[in-house]
Design a protein around this motif. Structure first.
Motif, short mmCIF file in Angstrom:
data_model
loop_
_atom_site.label_atom_id
_atom_site.label_comp_id
_atom_site.label_asym_id
_atom_site.label_seq_id
_atom_site.Cartn_x
_atom_site.Cartn_y
_atom_site.Cartn_z
N ASP A 130 0.81 -1.22 0.00
CA ASP A 130 0.00 0.00 0.00
C ASP A 130 0.84 1.28 0.00
OD1 ASP A 130 0.91 0.02 2.63
OD2 ASP A 130 -1.07 0.12 3.55
N CYS A 161 -1.97 -4.27 3.07
CA CYS A 161 -2.06 -3.11 3.96
C CYS A 161 -1.46 -3.35 5.34
CB CYS A 161 -3.54 -2.74 4.19
SG CYS A 161 -4.42 -2.24 2.71
N THR A 193 -2.94 2.04 6.31
CA THR A 193 -4.21 2.29 5.61
C THR A 193 -5.31 2.44 6.64
OG1 THR A 193 -3.56 1.07 3.62
CG2 THR A 193 -5.92 1.27 4.06
N ASP A 196 -11.09 1.53 7.90
CA ASP A 196 -12.35 1.41 7.17
C ASP A 196 -12.15 1.27 5.66
OD1 ASP A 196 -11.57 4.00 6.56
OD2 ASP A 196 -13.37 4.96 7.36
N GLU A 197 -10.90 1.38 5.18
CA GLU A 197 -10.62 1.17 3.75
C GLU A 197 -10.14 -0.25 3.46
OE1 GLU A 197 -8.01 4.16 2.23
OE2 GLU A 197 -9.17 5.82 3.08
N THR A 199 -10.53 -3.96 2.84
CA THR A 199 -11.66 -4.74 2.32
C THR A 199 -11.51 -6.24 2.56
OG1 THR A 199 -10.62 -5.07 0.14
CG2 THR A 199 -11.92 -3.05 0.47
N ARG A 243 -6.49 -4.13 0.60
CA ARG A 243 -7.57 -3.31 0.02
C ARG A 243 -7.75 -3.73 -1.44
NH1 ARG A 243 -7.53 1.49 -2.86
NH2 ARG A 243 -5.32 1.85 -2.40
#
Length: 260
Positions: A130, A161, A193, A196-197, A199, A243
């Protein structure tokens, strides 16, 4: 009698990791590579440089050669079948980047070199870091990978991340053991990161022993996890976070696998 044609064996999925320096593939993506190989995927690593500008735990006449050898040893321990080096030089953390370095090259040249390796391996899943740890080479390689992935129409693309919340806990520890560190203000330095980003969260604890062996193969480097309190090290290493960039994330429960 004419015998029936046996059904074709399904193609094993392919996972390719692209990073800037030797050890990025292990410290940053090693657990994901182990997880993918364990599930039958063929895996590959592309490294932009030999890491010759990095710091070393002991003096070496040719650090780049040492780190390349460490990369290849670690890759074998991670079950990686293909390793490619792109031939750029390590830019270092600061200063004017020299010609031929990752930062000294044009973006188009970096993208073209990555794209050639992506097309050669034809991954189903492409992963890079990232770039949230403050190293400029990581940022440039990340951006070049995303461009190359688009040009090659890779079906699934991720950035591995470091989570912002874990980096805050890391900074709290550094405040005690290394109060002069320039990375104590995680939010100001934009380390990690935002949670909340993220995934995709993969349980990789079963691969911890194999990961430890691969990390130890990078003997010229200081592991970023050595000396961390046990619980913090476990939280970094027993769970892999990413992510998803392609296909775009549209919300909902987090994934628990990279392979669709």
């Amino acid at each position: 009698m004419t015998g029936s044609t046996p059904p074709a064996r399904p193609r094993a999925p392919r996972v390719q990791v692209v990073v800037a320096h030797p050890d990025d593939e292990t410290f940053g993506c090693g657990s994901l590579l182990l997880h993918a190989a364990d599930r039958g995927a063929r895996t590959a690593v592309v490294c932009a440089s030999r890491g010759e500008a990095g710091e070393s735990t002991t003096p070496h006449d040719d650090l780049g050669a040492v780190r390349e050898a460490e990369l290849r040893t670690a890759a074998r321990l991670l079950g990686v079948e293909r390793v490619a080096l792109l031939g750029f030089a390590d830019s270092g953390m600061a200063g004017e980047p020299g010609p031929g370095t990752v930062c000294g090259a044009t973006e188009d040249a970096l993208v073209a070199a990555i794209l050639a390796e992506v097309r050669a391996f034809s991954p189903d899943v492409l992963v890079t870091l990232d770039g949230s740890d403050g190293h400029r080479d990581h940022v440039l390689v990340r951006d070049a990978v995303l461009r190359a992935a688009e040009d090659a129409a890779v079906p699934r693309v991720y950035v591995a991340c470091l989570s912002r919340s874990l980096m805050r806990r890391w900074a709290d520890h550094q405040q005690v053991v290394n109060p002069g560190s320039p990375y104590l203000d995680v939010d100001e330095a934009r380390l990690g990161t935002p949670d909340d980003e993220i995934t995709t969260v993969v349980d990789v604890g079963e691969h911890r022993r194999a990961l430890d062996l691969a990390m130890a193969a990078h003997a010229s480097q200081s592991s970023p996890y050595v000396g961390l309190p046990g619980g913090l090290a476990d939280d970094f290493l027993d769970t892999a976070r990413a992510r998803r960039v392609v296909p775009p994330w549209t919300g909902g429960p987090r994934e628990s696998e990279l392979l669709a």
